[in-house]
Design a protein around this motif. Sequence first.
Motif, PDB file in Angstrom:
ATOM      1  N   UNK A 240       1.625  -0.747   1.974  1.00  0.00           N
ATOM      2  CA  UNK A 240       2.534  -1.083   3.066  1.00  0.00           C
ATOM      3  C   UNK A 240       2.096  -0.423   4.379  1.00  0.00           C
ATOM      4  N   UNK A 241       1.949  -1.212   5.400  1.00  0.00           N
ATOM      5  CA  UNK A 241       1.544  -0.673   6.694  1.00  0.00           C
ATOM      6  C   UNK A 241       0.056  -0.753   6.939  1.00  0.00           C
ATOM      7  N   UNK A 242      -0.713  -0.783   5.858  1.00  0.00           N
ATOM      8  CA  UNK A 242      -2.173  -0.776   5.997  1.00  0.00           C
ATOM      9  C   UNK A 242      -2.871  -1.553   4.890  1.00  0.00           C
ATOM     10  N   UNK A 260      -3.511  -6.065   8.037  1.00  0.00           N
ATOM     11  CA  UNK A 260      -2.099  -6.406   8.181  1.00  0.00           C
ATOM     12  C   UNK A 260      -1.251  -5.323   7.529  1.00  0.00           C
ATOM     13  N   UNK A 261      -0.006  -5.236   7.946  1.00  0.00           N
ATOM     14  CA  UNK A 261       0.890  -4.227   7.389  1.00  0.00           C
ATOM     15  C   UNK A 261       1.683  -4.742   6.204  1.00  0.00           C
ATOM     16  N   UNK A 455       4.798  -2.292  -2.775  1.00  0.00           N
ATOM     17  CA  UNK A 455       5.569  -2.233  -1.547  1.00  0.00           C
ATOM     18  C   UNK A 455       4.760  -2.874  -0.426  1.00  0.00           C
ATOM     19  N   UNK A 456       5.374  -3.769   0.316  1.00  0.00           N
ATOM     20  CA  UNK A 456       4.652  -4.438   1.393  1.00  0.00           C
ATOM     21  C   UNK A 456       4.216  -5.846   1.019  1.00  0.00           C
ATOM     22  N   UNK A 457       4.323  -6.197  -0.263  1.00  0.00           N
ATOM     23  CA  UNK A 457       4.007  -7.568  -0.680  1.00  0.00           C
ATOM     24  C   UNK A 457       5.316  -8.268  -1.052  1.00  0.00           C
ATOM     25  N   UNK A 535      -2.126   8.491  -3.052  1.00  0.00           N
ATOM     26  CA  UNK A 535      -0.814   9.061  -2.765  1.00  0.00           C
ATOM     27  C   UNK A 535       0.049   8.170  -1.880  1.00  0.00           C
ATOM     28  N   UNK A 536      -0.600   7.284  -1.139  1.00  0.00           N
ATOM     29  CA  UNK A 536       0.182   6.401  -0.284  1.00  0.00           C
ATOM     30  C   UNK A 536       0.888   5.321  -1.095  1.00  0.00           C
ATOM     31  N   UNK A 537       0.410   5.096  -2.295  1.00  0.00           N
ATOM     32  CA  UNK A 537       0.993   4.039  -3.123  1.00  0.00           C
ATOM     33  C   UNK A 537       1.936   4.613  -4.184  1.00  0.00           C
TER      34      UNK A 537
END
Lengths: 572, 141
Positions: A240-242, A260-261, A455-457, A535-537
């Motif tokens: 998400x975001x990146x 895209x984010x 997250x983000x999809x 860690x971002x996921x």
Amino acid sequence: MKEFEMREAGQDKNLRAKVGVYICECGPNIAGKVDLDKIIADLSQLDDYQDVELVVKKYGFLCSGPGKEFLEEEIRSNGYTHLVVGACSPRDHDSTFMGVCKKTDLNPYLYRIINIREHCTWVIDDKEKATEKAFSYIRGGISRVLRQSELFEKPLDINPDVLVIGGGIAGMEAALSLSGEDRRVFLVEKTDHLGGISLDLSGLLPGQGEIIKNKIDSVTEDKNIRLFLNTSVETVIGFLGNFEIELVSIENAETTDIMAGAIVVATGSSLFDPGESAHLSYSESDEVYTSLSVEKMFSGEGEARLRSGKKPSSVALIHCVGREEKNYCSGICCSYMMKLAGFFRNQSPDIQVTEFYRDLCLPQKDDQERYTEAEAAGVEFVRIKDISIKGTEVSFEKMNSKKSEQSFDMVVLAPAIVPSADTEELADLLTVPLDESGFFQEVHKMTNPVGTSTDGVFIVGTAHGPKGVSDSMQFARASAGQILTRLIPGEKLIPEVKVTEILEAYCTGCGNCLDVCVYGAIYSDDSRGISVVNEAVCRGCGNCYGSCPSGALRTKHFTNTQLYREVDEALR
Amino acid sequence: MKKEFTPRITSFLCKWCTYTGADLAGTARLQYPTSIIPIQVMCSSRVDPVFLIKAFLSGSDGVLIGGCHPGDCHYETGNYHARRRFAIVKSVFESLGLESQRLKLSWISASEGPKFARVANEYTEEIMELGENPTRKNIFL
Ligand SMILES: Cc1cc2nc3c(=O)[nH]c(=O)nc-3n(C[C@H](O)[C@H](O)[C@H](O)COP(=O)(O)OP(=O)(O)OC[C@H]3O[C@@H](n4cnc5c(N)ncnc54)[C@H](O)[C@@H]3O)c2cc1C
Ligand code: SF4
Ligand code: SF4
């Protein structure tokens, strides 16, 4: 173990810990139910720790404005290394007191709230017992907080642009909703035109065809929407975001990299192949058609003719083709079949139209009315238990068990809506699981049907499951709403900090944990022969921990040492 | 005089469902014994089999895992993993001749305050009947 604990406590051996313990009276909710002075006296005398200084105080309402100021001042002037607040549920005020810590030098992860209201004073009327429990609960909290470590939030820059995959009505609606709020959208469609299935439909409402054509024009003219026709998505990495995405042209294999984010999946659906049904046998030359090809005839030429060029004088409309095999109801066929019945009657008023169905599904507002009208106009509705179709000969068994046979000029099949051809491949690319019917799996059927575990999809339209045009558009707008509120240009995103890490020294690279994580947060680093958490996921659920045979995982803020400490403390 | 036995039930409660259900029991002022010792985890799947054993060997008279109902896990499938791991530990307990009733898994949603209180009461009674954990602090890990 000792050394490990020291590290977790985030303290230097020489640094004396000073723990502030603040108990909120919460009016009569806590103060009226336990003997606070006894708790304070007992806590102050604790000799559990040699090098720890305890300061124990109470306050009226810690969450009030003055309460927060008081706490902030106390942290500052006393120079606490740790803070324990005995109060209400973390759901109510954990973030309030973390916010107070953030205003001081105290790392908010060296603070802990102890829920003595919901889990003690409100459920235990006996004052003596409640006092005893609150005391041991807070004592456990002190011991736990001493094992906590500083954690640091790392705000990430985000990219507010959005990738939409699929240019049907759902994808176009998502793109237009986003661009209407000034977001840049990359719209990727694998065919050479926009519109999807809706383009072939003969119109549920008068003028529906116009709506679709207007949408196509709006998308084509929109400056915020960059359209990629004849294109598919090759790779996706990120969160998400990146997200980093590679697109590839189906015509010339040329690739384009975009960032895209968020990603909206609007790849639609396909139809069940009637050839797979045990109830049917027909060949190409028979006058047997799928509903979609009849829709095309009506939307194209405005009429439906037989191969001979003649208009049919009797039509059988067969509902639920594939429902038994697929084990779900597609929910839209009954209403569009009634629509088709109307078209047939318009083209030849004397035509005999028979609809064979197992159950009628009439979920939309005006479906019942349409049914009543069709019946009044002479369309025959036959509820069947069993059916077998050979060419245009229909043998059926009605609910009252009478077996009959009837021949028709034309047979129209309503095949179940099934996942589109690329679903599995895309699911793999996006690490989104599929549901038992093979459609993309939502986060929650009721509370978040457009979100996915990545997250983000987001999933919209019939890629999520069978639905009509109107619901497809609602899903698209819902996804746009979530994206617009979560990815705000110029603002940063704070990923979860209580995540899991893999300790390199212990990991054998067996890969067990990779299979457990539904978020695909763990990947294997082949060069080092170990697994690594992105860690971002990672959401910090801790599920992977139980799968690791070598104890290599460590879920921050919920480490084993911390949890064992809580257990031990509770059992003293 | 015999001292009244208050069991100690180490209760691992998932943050999203059962912990919140327990909060709701509080909000509704439902009563349950002091035996329940709540320990918050993010997901029932965080409860590694070793935790159950550790909690038991450290002297818990009962160990309770509370998670979201199947299909409702905040982390999609965590509770299914929890259920599988729980079943394994339970069968290990049985084959070692330990009282497997001392381990309990219960699905309690965020809106099931009354269910939380009921489970807390019933499980406490069950453990009262079993008596104190016989291994209490006799075996160390
Ligand atoms: C016979 C029939 C009759 C119907 N009648 C009605 C009706 O009367 N009223 C009503 O409301 N609904 C009706 N529907 C339902 C309606 O068609 C759907 O609700 C609607 O088309 C869903 O839109 P969508 O954008 O989700 O999917 P689609 O219209 O299927 O569009 C998906 C798009 O994604 C593209 N795509 C697929 N895979 C990829 C990929 N990997 N990469 C890039 N692009 C991709 C496709 O080429 C397509 O353009 C009917 C459906 C059928 C089958
Ligand atoms: S803690 Fe949960 S989300 Fe994070 S890596 Fe482990 S299983 Fe995946
Ligand atoms: S399960 Fe443990 S040892 Fe195996 S790859 Fe994951 S972290 Fe490494």
